[in-house]
Design a protein around this motif. Structure first.
Motif, PDB file in Angstrom:
ATOM      1  N   LEU A  28     -17.984  56.555 -51.993  1.00  9.59           N
ATOM      2  CA  LEU A  28     -17.273  56.509 -50.727  1.00  9.59           C
ATOM      3  C   LEU A  28     -17.014  55.050 -50.396  1.00  9.59           C
ATOM      4  CD1 LEU A  28     -18.135  58.794 -47.810  1.00  9.59           C
ATOM      5  CD2 LEU A  28     -17.433  56.477 -47.366  1.00  9.59           C
ATOM      6  N   ILE A  29     -15.808  54.760 -49.921  1.00  5.03           N
ATOM      7  CA  ILE A  29     -15.449  53.412 -49.471  1.00  5.03           C
ATOM      8  C   ILE A  29     -15.008  53.524 -48.025  1.00  5.03           C
ATOM      9  CG2 ILE A  29     -13.926  51.432 -49.791  1.00  5.03           C
ATOM     10  CD1 ILE A  29     -13.683  52.341 -52.743  1.00  5.03           C
ATOM     11  N   PHE A  30     -15.640  52.771 -47.162  1.00  4.50           N
ATOM     12  CA  PHE A  30     -15.367  52.836 -45.733  1.00  4.50           C
ATOM     13  C   PHE A  30     -14.459  51.684 -45.321  1.00  4.50           C
ATOM     14  CE2 PHE A  30     -16.456  51.598 -41.367  1.00  4.50           C
ATOM     15  CZ  PHE A  30     -16.165  52.777 -40.710  1.00  4.50           C
ATOM     16  N   ALA A  31     -13.385  52.024 -44.616  1.00  2.00           N
ATOM     17  CA  ALA A  31     -12.474  51.018 -44.048  1.00  2.00           C
ATOM     18  C   ALA A  31     -12.482  51.195 -42.538  1.00  2.00           C
ATOM     19  CB  ALA A  31     -11.064  51.204 -44.609  1.00  2.00           C
ATOM     20  N   SER A  32     -12.901  50.179 -41.826  1.00  3.57           N
ATOM     21  CA  SER A  32     -13.060  50.251 -40.383  1.00  3.57           C
ATOM     22  C   SER A  32     -11.834  49.726 -39.639  1.00  3.57           C
ATOM     23  CB  SER A  32     -14.274  49.412 -39.962  1.00  3.57           C
ATOM     24  OG  SER A  32     -14.390  49.391 -38.567  1.00  3.57           O
ATOM     25  N   PHE A  33     -11.601  50.318 -38.479  1.00  2.00           N
ATOM     26  CA  PHE A  33     -10.560  49.824 -37.588  1.00  2.00           C
ATOM     27  C   PHE A  33     -11.178  49.110 -36.389  1.00  2.00           C
ATOM     28  CE2 PHE A  33      -8.260  52.624 -40.237  1.00  2.00           C
ATOM     29  CZ  PHE A  33      -6.984  52.121 -40.278  1.00  2.00           C
ATOM     30  N   ASP A  34     -12.457  48.787 -36.500  1.00  2.00           N
ATOM     31  CA  ASP A  34     -13.127  48.026 -35.449  1.00  2.00           C
ATOM     32  C   ASP A  34     -12.480  46.657 -35.296  1.00  2.00           C
ATOM     33  OD1 ASP A  34     -15.162  49.825 -34.628  1.00  2.00           O
ATOM     34  OD2 ASP A  34     -16.347  49.313 -36.391  1.00  2.00           O
ATOM     35  N   LYS A  35     -12.560  46.124 -34.109  1.00  2.00           N
ATOM     36  CA  LYS A  35     -12.048  44.778 -33.825  1.00  2.00           C
ATOM     37  C   LYS A  35     -13.180  43.793 -33.581  1.00  2.00           C
ATOM     38  CE  LYS A  35      -7.701  46.185 -33.492  1.00  2.00           C
ATOM     39  NZ  LYS A  35      -7.216  46.654 -34.741  1.00  2.00           N
ATOM     40  N   ASN A  36     -14.330  44.308 -33.227  1.00  2.00           N
ATOM     41  CA  ASN A  36     -15.461  43.487 -32.835  1.00  2.00           C
ATOM     42  C   ASN A  36     -16.499  43.449 -33.964  1.00  2.00           C
ATOM     43  OD1 ASN A  36     -18.313  43.363 -31.710  1.00  2.00           O
ATOM     44  ND2 ASN A  36     -17.129  42.723 -29.906  1.00  2.00           N
ATOM     45  N   THR A  37     -16.875  42.255 -34.391  1.00  2.00           N
ATOM     46  CA  THR A  37     -17.815  42.087 -35.500  1.00  2.00           C
ATOM     47  C   THR A  37     -19.168  42.720 -35.206  1.00  2.00           C
ATOM     48  OG1 THR A  37     -16.724  40.040 -36.155  1.00  2.00           O
ATOM     49  CG2 THR A  37     -18.936  40.391 -36.994  1.00  2.00           C
ATOM     50  N   ASN A  38     -19.678  42.541 -34.007  1.00  2.00           N
ATOM     51  CA  ASN A  38     -20.982  43.115 -33.665  1.00  2.00           C
ATOM     52  C   ASN A  38     -20.950  44.637 -33.694  1.00  2.00           C
ATOM     53  OD1 ASN A  38     -22.217  40.620 -33.393  1.00  2.00           O
ATOM     54  ND2 ASN A  38     -21.726  40.480 -31.216  1.00  2.00           N
ATOM     55  N   GLU A  39     -19.890  45.234 -33.155  1.00  5.84           N
ATOM     56  CA  GLU A  39     -19.754  46.692 -33.195  1.00  5.84           C
ATOM     57  C   GLU A  39     -19.654  47.182 -34.639  1.00  5.84           C
ATOM     58  OE1 GLU A  39     -16.446  47.763 -30.736  1.00  5.84           O
ATOM     59  OE2 GLU A  39     -17.471  47.151 -28.909  1.00  5.84           O
ATOM     60  N   PHE A  40     -18.900  46.457 -35.463  1.00  3.81           N
ATOM     61  CA  PHE A  40     -18.759  46.810 -36.873  1.00  3.81           C
ATOM     62  C   PHE A  40     -20.116  46.780 -37.571  1.00  3.81           C
ATOM     63  CE2 PHE A  40     -18.300  45.260 -41.272  1.00  3.81           C
ATOM     64  CZ  PHE A  40     -17.558  46.301 -41.822  1.00  3.81           C
ATOM     65  N   LYS A  41     -20.866  45.717 -37.364  1.00  8.01           N
ATOM     66  CA  LYS A  41     -22.179  45.589 -38.006  1.00  8.01           C
ATOM     67  C   LYS A  41     -23.129  46.695 -37.557  1.00  8.01           C
ATOM     68  CE  LYS A  41     -22.067  40.643 -38.915  1.00  8.01           C
ATOM     69  NZ  LYS A  41     -22.632  39.339 -38.591  1.00  8.01           N
ATOM     70  N   GLU A  42     -23.117  46.991 -36.268  1.00 12.89           N
ATOM     71  CA  GLU A  42     -23.980  48.050 -35.756  1.00 12.89           C
ATOM     72  C   GLU A  42     -23.575  49.404 -36.337  1.00 12.89           C
ATOM     73  OE1 GLU A  42     -25.203  50.270 -31.572  1.00 12.89           O
ATOM     74  OE2 GLU A  42     -23.951  48.484 -31.492  1.00 12.89           O
ATOM     75  N   TYR A  43     -22.286  49.681 -36.335  1.00 12.08           N
ATOM     76  CA  TYR A  43     -21.776  50.974 -36.794  1.00 12.08           C
ATOM     77  C   TYR A  43     -22.019  51.186 -38.279  1.00 12.08           C
ATOM     78  CZ  TYR A  43     -18.535  54.832 -37.549  1.00 12.08           C
ATOM     79  OH  TYR A  43     -17.977  56.035 -37.899  1.00 12.08           O
ATOM     80  N   THR A  44     -21.866  50.158 -39.085  1.00  9.77           N
ATOM     81  CA  THR A  44     -21.980  50.310 -40.538  1.00  9.77           C
ATOM     82  C   THR A  44     -23.393  50.067 -41.072  1.00  9.77           C
ATOM     83  OG1 THR A  44     -21.310  48.003 -40.914  1.00  9.77           O
ATOM     84  CG2 THR A  44     -19.564  49.666 -40.916  1.00  9.77           C
ATOM     85  N   THR A  50     -20.183  51.688 -49.804  1.00  9.29           N
ATOM     86  CA  THR A  50     -19.442  50.436 -49.715  1.00  9.29           C
ATOM     87  C   THR A  50     -18.606  50.411 -48.443  1.00  9.29           C
ATOM     88  OG1 THR A  50     -19.317  50.300 -52.108  1.00  9.29           O
ATOM     89  CG2 THR A  50     -17.705  49.002 -50.865  1.00  9.29           C
ATOM     90  N   CYS A  51     -18.679  49.324 -47.716  1.00 11.66           N
ATOM     91  CA  CYS A  51     -17.857  49.118 -46.520  1.00 11.66           C
ATOM     92  C   CYS A  51     -16.984  47.892 -46.753  1.00 11.66           C
ATOM     93  CB  CYS A  51     -18.723  48.890 -45.288  1.00 11.66           C
ATOM     94  SG  CYS A  51     -19.771  50.283 -44.846  1.00 11.66           S
ATOM     95  N   LEU A  52     -15.687  48.062 -46.608  1.00 10.85           N
ATOM     96  CA  LEU A  52     -14.804  46.908 -46.720  1.00 10.85           C
ATOM     97  C   LEU A  52     -15.118  45.941 -45.590  1.00 10.85           C
ATOM     98  CD1 LEU A  52     -11.362  48.623 -47.466  1.00 10.85           C
ATOM     99  CD2 LEU A  52     -12.912  47.524 -49.083  1.00 10.85           C
ATOM    100  N   PRO A  53     -15.079  44.645 -45.846  1.00 11.13           N
ATOM    101  CA  PRO A  53     -15.339  43.678 -44.780  1.00 11.13           C
ATOM    102  C   PRO A  53     -14.357  43.854 -43.620  1.00 11.13           C
ATOM    103  CG  PRO A  53     -15.234  42.592 -46.922  1.00 11.13           C
ATOM    104  CD  PRO A  53     -14.773  44.002 -47.126  1.00 11.13           C
ATOM    105  N   LEU A  54     -14.821  43.607 -42.432  1.00 14.19           N
ATOM    106  CA  LEU A  54     -13.976  43.697 -41.242  1.00 14.19           C
ATOM    107  C   LEU A  54     -12.770  42.788 -41.410  1.00 14.19           C
ATOM    108  CD1 LEU A  54     -13.893  45.050 -38.460  1.00 14.19           C
ATOM    109  CD2 LEU A  54     -15.004  43.031 -37.547  1.00 14.19           C
ATOM    110  N   GLY A  55     -11.591  43.307 -41.142  1.00 13.31           N
ATOM    111  CA  GLY A  55     -10.371  42.519 -41.259  1.00 13.31           C
ATOM    112  C   GLY A  55      -9.766  42.522 -42.652  1.00 13.31           C
ATOM    113  N   ASN A  56     -10.335  43.273 -43.579  1.00 13.00           N
ATOM    114  CA  ASN A  56      -9.826  43.342 -44.946  1.00 13.00           C
ATOM    115  C   ASN A  56      -8.456  44.020 -44.965  1.00 13.00           C
ATOM    116  OD1 ASN A  56      -9.434  44.606 -47.656  1.00 13.00           O
ATOM    117  ND2 ASN A  56     -11.334  43.525 -48.070  1.00 13.00           N
ATOM    118  N   ASP A  57      -7.492  43.417 -45.630  1.00  6.31           N
ATOM    119  CA  ASP A  57      -6.124  43.950 -45.671  1.00  6.31           C
ATOM    120  C   ASP A  57      -6.009  45.286 -46.404  1.00  6.31           C
ATOM    121  OD1 ASP A  57      -5.206  41.764 -44.257  1.00  6.31           O
ATOM    122  OD2 ASP A  57      -4.570  40.668 -46.039  1.00  6.31           O
TER     123      ASP A  57
END
Length: 97
Positions: A28-44, A50-57
């Motif tokens: 599974l590869i997770f692509a987030s639509f989060d905008k906030n780094t802290n929310e992304f880190k908490e959620y993932t 595997t989680c794509l880094p926040l802001g990954n194209d």
């Protein structure tokens, strides 16, 4: 989003169950639509995949290629890139494993 926060624990349970039952031929590869780094880190933080880094194209590429209409959106893609199932969120919800 509230729907994702509700769905993710079930997806983690499904993913772990599949791996525990010898179904190792998927990932599974997770692509987030989060905008906030802290929310992304908490959620993932508890996601075992595997989680794509926040802001990954790649996220936009996935969104267009797999026609993501809403979130959560889960697509099963074969090893050659062919779409097996366009949206399997309902399948995860109904899984009894």
């Amino acid at each position: 989003c509230p729907a994702c926060w509700k769905f993710t624990p079930k997806l983690i349970e499904f993913y772990n169950s599949m791996k525990e039952h010898g179904k190792h031929d998927f990932e599974l590869i997770f692509a987030s639509f989060d905008k906030n780094t802290n929310e992304f880190k908490e959620y993932t933080s508890k996601m075992p995949w595997t989680c794509l880094p926040l802001g990954n194209d790649t996220k936009e590429t996935f969104e267009c290629k797999y026609k993501a209409q809403g979130i959560p959106h889960l697509v099963i893609v074969g090893e050659n890139g062919e779409v097996i199932t366009k949206n399997c969120v309902d399948g995860v919800w109904s899984d009894k494993s």
